[in-house]
Enzyme design. Structure first.
Site, mmCIF file in Angstrom:
data_model
loop_
_atom_site.group_PDB
_atom_site.id
_atom_site.type_symbol
_atom_site.label_atom_id
_atom_site.label_comp_id
_atom_site.label_asym_id
_atom_site.label_seq_id
_atom_site.Cartn_x
_atom_site.Cartn_y
_atom_site.Cartn_z
ATOM 1 N N LYS A 146 35.707 40.400 29.971
ATOM 2 C CA LYS A 146 35.009 40.932 28.792
ATOM 3 C C LYS A 146 33.708 41.692 29.082
ATOM 4 C CE LYS A 146 34.966 36.802 27.145
ATOM 5 N NZ LYS A 146 34.907 35.548 26.394
ATOM 6 N N ASP B 145 35.096 28.256 24.943
ATOM 7 C CA ASP B 145 34.955 28.411 23.473
ATOM 8 C C ASP B 145 36.189 27.905 22.711
ATOM 9 O OD1 ASP B 145 36.390 30.531 24.548
ATOM 10 O OD2 ASP B 145 35.383 32.091 23.384
HETATM 11 C C1 BGC Z 1 38.066 34.274 28.673
HETATM 12 C C2 BGC Z 1 38.330 32.935 28.037
HETATM 13 C C3 BGC Z 1 37.766 32.898 26.626
HETATM 14 C C4 BGC Z 1 38.289 34.085 25.826
HETATM 15 C C5 BGC Z 1 37.763 34.116 24.404
HETATM 16 C C6 BGC Z 1 38.539 35.409 27.764
HETATM 17 O O1 BGC Z 1 38.180 36.636 28.319
HETATM 18 O O2 BGC Z 1 38.731 34.379 29.918
HETATM 19 O O3 BGC Z 1 37.764 31.900 28.812
HETATM 20 O O4 BGC Z 1 38.130 31.695 26.008
HETATM 21 O O5 BGC Z 1 37.947 35.279 26.476
HETATM 22 O O6 BGC Z 1 36.376 34.219 24.361
#
Ligand code: BGC
Length: 478
Positions: free
Chosen positions: A161, A197
């Site tokens: 992200k 989360d």
């Molecule tokens: C992460 C997860 C997270 C999800 C939602 C993903 O990019 O790898 O750990 O729960 O995003 O935030």
């Protein structure tokens, strides 16, 4: 007539986004296999769906209490919170919270800088709350894939992200946070519980509805966790009870198993992302990428002279210019078309009414695919829980959060309708989490304190998992 012909040509470009029920069933079957591989003691290291043990073995039972700090990193904002869990009223109160910006240079800088920034935000918050003298337990919602060794030891597998800080992958995040606090030396915290989360979301809903045993996020990123039978969690000692597994379903497809589902636009989004080749499923679904997929489709249709008289604007040619929130605005049932006109004007495009309708169709197609793919993944989980427990019929609750799920006008309806078709023997209730990343993190810390968990991760080795293969065979017969 002209409109119809145009319509047919547009539809042809959108066809690859339309996934039939059979295709979704097929996707679900592939995910089921990957989940089993991820749970296996010997096979997990080559699994693209990581199925990470969280060491959360119990959902709240209502006896938890106390004051907690919570940090929430990895969603739209970074937040610091002070949370109180009240036993008598079975309630979780958010006493106060503060949002701290994380500038782009910190998101892409060194890990030390990131954790110094986090420790500084926490210090500022403690001062504003007059809490500096107290040493409170802290729940750390860190929404990235982590190999959790214990509730307070969590190794970052990889950034996702848009984060890419050096020196953090492969390191224990709790340690990095504690070191940053010690570097300052002006305050301290007591125990730390690390929480994804999805887990926070499940736990915050679990306090309200004790049949909540799945947490799902469809926001900047996407992921889900659920309560798995310990006997299937081959990497952790013990056979009894259940443990929450963080699936990290965003990585589904990283081994190429979704090649037939990917469109040329998905491939382009992946190629130009900061982490090409990873989080394939997430890139088809989540808020960080949906706007960009729409932009690439609009651009293609413009090149084909099916939009804007064949003339793209500078803005449309600029990566990231079509924000994911535009999709929700354009799909609003009443004001959508008007919003489309405003957005196309803002993007400097020379549009007419047909263009605005086509733009809306593109948004609808891309967001529907996202909802249906999520449904296929969620159906895999609920079907698995039902079969795990040998039930003819399962009634269960999913705690949900994330901007895409919350803000899009019909995403949740579409997702739920597809889950009903893909998991006909499961009755699934969806509960929107009230601040899962904040209150849920405090809940995990509280439950962890209550149980004083003790578990050990078994050593890794390469080889085959007999049980796993057997389970795969047995699953294939269901
Ligand atoms: C992460 C997860 C997270 C999800 C939602 C993903 O990019 O790898 O750990 O729960 O995003 O935030």
């Amino acid at each position: 007539m002209v409109l119809n012909r145009l319509h047919l040509k547009v539809q042809k470009h959108l066809e690859p986004f339309r996934l039939s029920l059979e295709k979704l069933q097929d996707v679900s079957a592939r995910l089921r296999k990957d989940m089993i591989r991820g749970l296996g003691k010997h096979s997990h290291h080559r699994a693209s769906v990581k199925m990470l043990p969280t060491f959360v073995r119990a959902t709240p039972d209502g006896t938890e209490k106390g004051d907690f700090l919570a940090l929430d990193l990895g969603g739209t904002n970074f937040r610091v919170l002070h949370v109180r869990v009240l036993e008598e009223e079975q309630r979780v109160l958010k006493m106060d919270s503060q949002i701290c910006a994380i500038p782009q240079d910190i998101m892409l800088g060194t890990g030390e800088k990131l954790f110094d920034h986090i420790a500084a935000c926490l210090a500022e918050f403690l001062d504003s709350q007059k809490l500096r003298g107290q040493t409170l337990p802290l729940g750390f919602t860190f929404s990235f894939p982590c190999e959790q060794k214990e509730i307070d030891k969590s190794i970052l597998i990889r950034w996702t992200k848009g984060f890419n800080c050096s020196g953090v992958e492969g390191e224990d995040v709790v340690n990095l946070l504690k070191e940053a606090i010690h570097r300052r030396g002006d305050y301290d915290i007591s125990s730390v519980a690390m929480v994804n989360d999805t887990v926070g979301t499940m736990m915050s809903c679990g306090y309200r509805d004790q049949s909540c045993e799945i947490g799902m996020i469809i926001g900047t990123g996407t992921n889900a966790c659920y309560m798995e039978e310990m006997k299937n969690v081959k990497r952790v000692e013990g056979e009894d009870g259940r443990m929450c597994i963080n699936t990290e379903w965003g990585g589904f497809g990283d081994d190429g198993c979704l090649k037939d589902v990917l469109t040329e636009f998905d491939e382009e989004v992946d190629k130009t992302s900061i982490n090409p080749g990873v989080h394939t499923f997430e890139k088809m679904i989540s808020g960080m990428y949906l706007g960009e997929i729409v932009r690439l489709v609009l651009l293609k249709l413009t090149e084909e002279k099916l939009l804007f008289r064949g003339c793209p604007s500078e803005a449309l040619l600029t990566p990231g210019s079509f924000e994911t929130r535009f999709i929700s605005e354009i799909e609003e049932p009443d004001s959508g078309l008007e919003n489309a006109k405003k957005i196309l004007t803002k993007l400097d495009l020379d549009w007419d009414l047909v263009d605005a309708c086509v733009a809306r169709l593109v948004c609808d197609t891309v967001s529907s695919r996202s909802a249906r793919l999520c449904a296929a993944a969620l159906a895999t989980i609920v079907n698995r829980i039902r079969i795990n427990r040998g039930l003819d019929h399962l009634k269960t609750t999913v705690g949900v959060d994330g901007t895409v799920y919350r803000k899009h006008p019909n995403f949740s309806d579409e997702l739920q309708a597809a889950v009903r078709l893909l998991a006909p023997k499961c009755d699934v209730t969806f509960l929107i989490s009230e601040d899962g990343s904040g209150k849920g993190a405090a809940m995990v810390t509280a439950v962890a304190q209550r149980l004083a968990l003790q578990s050990r991760l078994l050593e890794d080795s390469d080889g085959e998992d007999e049980e796993e293969e057997e389970e795969e065979k047995c699953d294939a017969n269901i």
